[in-house]
Design a protein around this motif. Sequence first.
Motif, mmCIF file in Angstrom:
data_model
loop_
_atom_site.group_PDB
_atom_site.id
_atom_site.type_symbol
_atom_site.label_atom_id
_atom_site.label_comp_id
_atom_site.label_asym_id
_atom_site.label_seq_id
_atom_site.Cartn_x
_atom_site.Cartn_y
_atom_site.Cartn_z
ATOM 1 N N ALA A 1 0.825 -1.215 0.000
ATOM 2 C CA ALA A 1 0.000 0.000 0.000
ATOM 3 C C ALA A 1 0.857 1.262 0.000
ATOM 4 O O ALA A 1 0.494 2.265 -0.619
ATOM 5 N N ASP A 2 2.006 1.217 0.703
ATOM 6 C CA ASP A 2 2.855 2.409 0.811
ATOM 7 C C ASP A 2 3.578 2.760 -0.487
ATOM 8 O O ASP A 2 3.786 3.936 -0.789
ATOM 9 N N ALA A 3 3.958 1.753 -1.279
ATOM 10 C CA ALA A 3 4.699 2.025 -2.516
ATOM 11 C C ALA A 3 3.880 2.830 -3.522
ATOM 12 O O ALA A 3 4.335 3.877 -3.993
ATOM 13 N N PRO A 4 2.651 2.403 -3.867
ATOM 14 C CA PRO A 4 1.890 3.229 -4.810
ATOM 15 C C PRO A 4 1.498 4.584 -4.227
ATOM 16 O O PRO A 4 1.396 5.568 -4.959
ATOM 17 N N ALA A 5 1.311 4.651 -2.920
ATOM 18 C CA ALA A 5 0.985 5.940 -2.289
ATOM 19 C C ALA A 5 2.142 6.914 -2.450
ATOM 20 O O ALA A 5 1.933 8.093 -2.758
ATOM 21 N N ALA A 6 3.380 6.438 -2.265
ATOM 22 C CA ALA A 6 4.552 7.306 -2.416
ATOM 23 C C ALA A 6 4.711 7.762 -3.863
ATOM 24 O O ALA A 6 4.996 8.937 -4.134
ATOM 25 N N ILE A 7 4.511 6.852 -4.799
ATOM 26 C CA ILE A 7 4.614 7.206 -6.216
ATOM 27 C C ILE A 7 3.526 8.212 -6.584
ATOM 28 O O ILE A 7 3.776 9.195 -7.282
ATOM 29 N N ALA A 8 2.311 7.968 -6.083
ATOM 30 C CA ALA A 8 1.193 8.877 -6.376
ATOM 31 C C ALA A 8 1.457 10.276 -5.817
ATOM 32 O O ALA A 8 1.157 11.271 -6.482
ATOM 33 N N ARG A 9 2.038 10.361 -4.618
ATOM 34 C CA ARG A 9 2.386 11.686 -4.062
ATOM 35 C C ARG A 9 3.343 12.415 -4.984
ATOM 36 O O ARG A 9 3.198 13.615 -5.241
ATOM 37 N N GLY A 10 4.352 11.705 -5.499
ATOM 38 C CA GLY A 10 5.306 12.318 -6.414
ATOM 39 C C GLY A 10 4.652 12.778 -7.709
ATOM 40 O O GLY A 10 4.934 13.875 -8.198
ATOM 41 N N LEU A 11 3.763 11.948 -8.249
ATOM 42 C CA LEU A 11 3.066 12.320 -9.478
ATOM 43 C C LEU A 11 2.168 13.532 -9.261
ATOM 44 O O LEU A 11 2.107 14.436 -10.103
ATOM 45 N N ARG A 12 1.485 13.564 -8.120
ATOM 46 C CA ARG A 12 0.616 14.709 -7.824
ATOM 47 C C ARG A 12 1.431 15.980 -7.622
ATOM 48 O O ARG A 12 1.023 17.050 -8.067
ATOM 49 N N SER A 13 2.587 15.847 -6.977
ATOM 50 C CA SER A 13 3.419 17.040 -6.773
ATOM 51 C C SER A 13 4.002 17.539 -8.095
ATOM 52 O O SER A 13 4.355 18.709 -8.223
#
Length: 72
Positions: free
Chosen positions: A19-31
């Motif tokens: 769960a943490d891996a896609p959340a971290a990637i998604a944060r980067g994409l959103r930023s």
Amino acid sequence: MIGSAVACPYKFRGTLSAADAPAAIARGLRSAGLEDVVELPLAAGGGGTLDDILSSRGVSRPHPTVTAPPPP
């Protein structure tokens, strides 16, 4: 809106949970400006697959307490 993406990583064993891996990637994409990002853990059927499925649905594996039966 700049675009959309799916954060669906595979194999972050020993570093981030499913769960943490896609959340971290998604944060980067959103930023970076993407507004529509779907987070989706990916499993290949090996160890951790059940945990990946459960976490993608927002639940965790139950850990029941089991005791031995009383002596006869």
